[in-house]
Scaffold this motif. Sequence first.
Motif, PDB file in Angstrom:
ATOM      1  N   ASP A  11      31.973  96.900  -3.557  1.00 28.27           N
ATOM      2  CA  ASP A  11      30.883  97.578  -3.895  1.00 28.27           C
ATOM      3  C   ASP A  11      30.620  98.464  -2.835  1.00 28.27           C
ATOM      4  OD1 ASP A  11      28.975  99.328  -4.807  1.00 28.27           O
ATOM      5  OD2 ASP A  11      27.638  97.719  -6.180  1.00 28.27           O
ATOM      6  N   TRP A  12      31.184  99.552  -2.465  1.00 28.90           N
ATOM      7  CA  TRP A  12      30.731 100.148  -1.053  1.00 28.90           C
ATOM      8  C   TRP A  12      29.520 100.704  -0.929  1.00 28.90           C
ATOM      9  CZ3 TRP A  12      35.120  99.243   1.520  1.00 28.90           C
ATOM     10  CH2 TRP A  12      36.344  99.266   0.950  1.00 28.90           C
ATOM     11  N   ASP A  13      28.771 100.920  -2.052  1.00 25.96           N
ATOM     12  CA  ASP A  13      27.372 101.451  -1.661  1.00 25.96           C
ATOM     13  C   ASP A  13      26.591 100.264  -1.246  1.00 25.96           C
ATOM     14  OD1 ASP A  13      27.949 104.316  -2.308  1.00 25.96           O
ATOM     15  OD2 ASP A  13      28.243 103.526  -4.277  1.00 25.96           O
ATOM     16  N   PRO A 121      34.846 104.522   1.631  1.00 26.17           N
ATOM     17  CA  PRO A 121      34.851 106.032   1.383  1.00 26.17           C
ATOM     18  C   PRO A 121      33.709 106.781   2.047  1.00 26.17           C
ATOM     19  CG  PRO A 121      35.023 104.701  -0.705  1.00 26.17           C
ATOM     20  CD  PRO A 121      34.684 103.781   0.217  1.00 26.17           C
ATOM     21  N   TYR A 122      34.107 107.952   2.457  1.00 22.18           N
ATOM     22  CA  TYR A 122      33.187 108.941   2.899  1.00 22.18           C
ATOM     23  C   TYR A 122      32.071 109.050   1.810  1.00 22.18           C
ATOM     24  CZ  TYR A 122      31.031 113.514   4.015  1.00 22.18           C
ATOM     25  OH  TYR A 122      30.255 114.599   4.291  1.00 22.18           O
ATOM     26  N   GLY A 123      30.440 109.288   2.437  1.00 18.79           N
ATOM     27  CA  GLY A 123      29.687 109.380   1.541  1.00 18.79           C
ATOM     28  C   GLY A 123      29.039 108.130   1.190  1.00 18.79           C
ATOM     29  N   THR A 124      29.609 106.907   1.426  1.00 18.37           N
ATOM     30  CA  THR A 124      28.704 105.589   1.395  1.00 18.37           C
ATOM     31  C   THR A 124      28.002 105.386   2.498  1.00 18.37           C
ATOM     32  OG1 THR A 124      30.676 104.433   2.057  1.00 18.37           O
ATOM     33  CG2 THR A 124      30.804 104.906  -0.245  1.00 18.37           C
ATOM     34  N   GLY A 125      28.039 105.865   3.559  1.00 18.83           N
ATOM     35  CA  GLY A 125      27.131 105.534   4.639  1.00 18.83           C
ATOM     36  C   GLY A 125      27.895 104.208   5.324  1.00 18.83           C
ATOM     37  N   SER A 126      28.847 103.699   4.552  1.00 17.22           N
ATOM     38  CA  SER A 126      29.421 102.499   5.481  1.00 17.22           C
ATOM     39  C   SER A 126      30.627 102.742   6.388  1.00 17.22           C
ATOM     40  CB  SER A 126      29.885 101.348   4.257  1.00 17.22           C
ATOM     41  OG  SER A 126      28.888 101.245   3.512  1.00 17.22           O
ATOM     42  N   SER A 152      42.245  89.508  20.829  1.00 18.91           N
ATOM     43  CA  SER A 152      42.460  89.618  19.592  1.00 18.91           C
ATOM     44  C   SER A 152      41.294  90.866  18.990  1.00 18.91           C
ATOM     45  CB  SER A 152      42.336  88.347  18.611  1.00 18.91           C
ATOM     46  OG  SER A 152      42.527  88.662  17.253  1.00 18.91           O
ATOM     47  N   ILE A 153      41.802  91.447  17.808  1.00 14.03           N
ATOM     48  CA  ILE A 153      40.928  92.379  17.211  1.00 14.03           C
ATOM     49  C   ILE A 153      40.955  92.105  15.609  1.00 14.03           C
ATOM     50  CG2 ILE A 153      40.535  94.863  16.770  1.00 14.03           C
ATOM     51  CD1 ILE A 153      42.437  95.429  19.412  1.00 14.03           C
ATOM     52  N   PHE A 154      39.927  91.896  14.936  1.00 12.15           N
ATOM     53  CA  PHE A 154      39.971  92.267  13.527  1.00 12.15           C
ATOM     54  C   PHE A 154      39.014  93.063  13.167  1.00 12.15           C
ATOM     55  CE2 PHE A 154      36.453  88.886  14.636  1.00 12.15           C
ATOM     56  CZ  PHE A 154      35.672  89.236  13.832  1.00 12.15           C
ATOM     57  N   VAL A 155      38.828  93.514  11.847  1.00 11.43           N
ATOM     58  CA  VAL A 155      38.252  94.380  11.181  1.00 11.43           C
ATOM     59  C   VAL A 155      37.420  94.000  10.000  1.00 11.43           C
ATOM     60  CG1 VAL A 155      39.386  96.586  12.075  1.00 11.43           C
ATOM     61  CG2 VAL A 155      39.896  95.494  10.010  1.00 11.43           C
ATOM     62  N   THR A 156      36.361  94.631   9.567  1.00 11.80           N
ATOM     63  CA  THR A 156      35.706  94.322   8.220  1.00 11.80           C
ATOM     64  C   THR A 156      34.886  95.222   7.933  1.00 11.80           C
ATOM     65  OG1 THR A 156      34.525  92.138   7.116  1.00 11.80           O
ATOM     66  CG2 THR A 156      33.723  93.062   9.256  1.00 11.80           C
ATOM     67  N   PRO A 157      34.762  95.599   6.677  1.00 11.99           N
ATOM     68  CA  PRO A 157      33.848  96.841   6.138  1.00 11.99           C
ATOM     69  C   PRO A 157      32.518  96.527   6.123  1.00 11.99           C
ATOM     70  CG  PRO A 157      34.843  95.819   4.334  1.00 11.99           C
ATOM     71  CD  PRO A 157      35.482  95.123   5.548  1.00 11.99           C
TER      72      PRO A 157
END
Length: 344
Positions: A11-13, A121-126, A152-157
């Motif tokens: 839930d991106w929002d 996505p664009y517009g979610t502020g995340s 090392s490099i990792f990513v997370t939303p």
Amino acid sequence: MQNNSNKPKLDWDTLGFSYIKTDYRFIDRFKEGQWEEGALTTDNKLHISEGSPALHYGQQCFEGMKAYRTKDGTINIFRPFENAKRMRRSCERLLMPYYPEDAFVEAVKKVVKANEEFIPPYGTGSALYIRPFMIGVGDNIGLKPAEEYLFSIFVTPVGSYFKGGLKPSNFYVSTYDRAAPKGTGAAKVGGNYAASLLPGKEAKERQFSDAVYLDPATHTKIEEVGAANFFGITQEDTFITPQSPSILNSITKRSLMWLAENRLNMEVKEGDIYIDELDRFKEAGACGTAAVVSPIGGLQVENDFHVFYSENEVGPVTRALYNELTGIQFGDIKAPEGWIETVS
């Protein structure tokens, strides 16, 4: 690269600031005096010696940065070369081999591209949070720099670091020190953050968002806000942020300073912010990669509670700075030259 992700439906929002496993991360090893050729991996577990200096003597450092999805679908990474430079300084402070700046940025781009479907996505502020880190590893028991290292490099939303997004939060002035005078406060190393866990817990138990730290030498001047930098807006519309050798050189803070001066036509200063002179400021805030800009509603100083602009509403200057910065990050406002790296 084929990406066969089994990611959960997000839930991106409503994203918070927590770890979500993504598909790929980058890893490289330093052995026999040189870096190997790093590569992407799906394994999110590190396999290191029990004698690794990172585990026993804290020989490690890290960075924090973000990638953003713009309105037209482009992926923006905000000022990654500044993170590469700061990580180099942290490595030098801890006698670690730095990762070359160009290679650092290219590795960041690889990880972001490989995990593209995790970018909100664009517009979610995340955004997609990016965590590069380096640790000293290898069989060791004595107090000395490691002979081998992992980068090392990792990513997370992620969503907002503080609950509620751009809303004022209240903070508590701690009696603990975040870092020692002439210590590692200006380096982004884990020990600084470990030292903040107890005062941060105490602040939250008192219903505050986090602790504010005073200078370790005299305990009279504001230095940092939890894991973020402090800024204040004076009654005369001057942007002021603390200056100290034990403060982390925040890329977000430097960006806000430039925007305040060049986009909002404000006077900008770095200097002492004495805890007994809070009436100078009509607005105050915390800033950093994770926090972005978080307005400070009130500050508890011993038995006194000082309110800046409002406990409920965001001050106009803080909001203008936030809008300008996030507008640049999400591609809605023209960025100064060199601030944005795109991933194609």
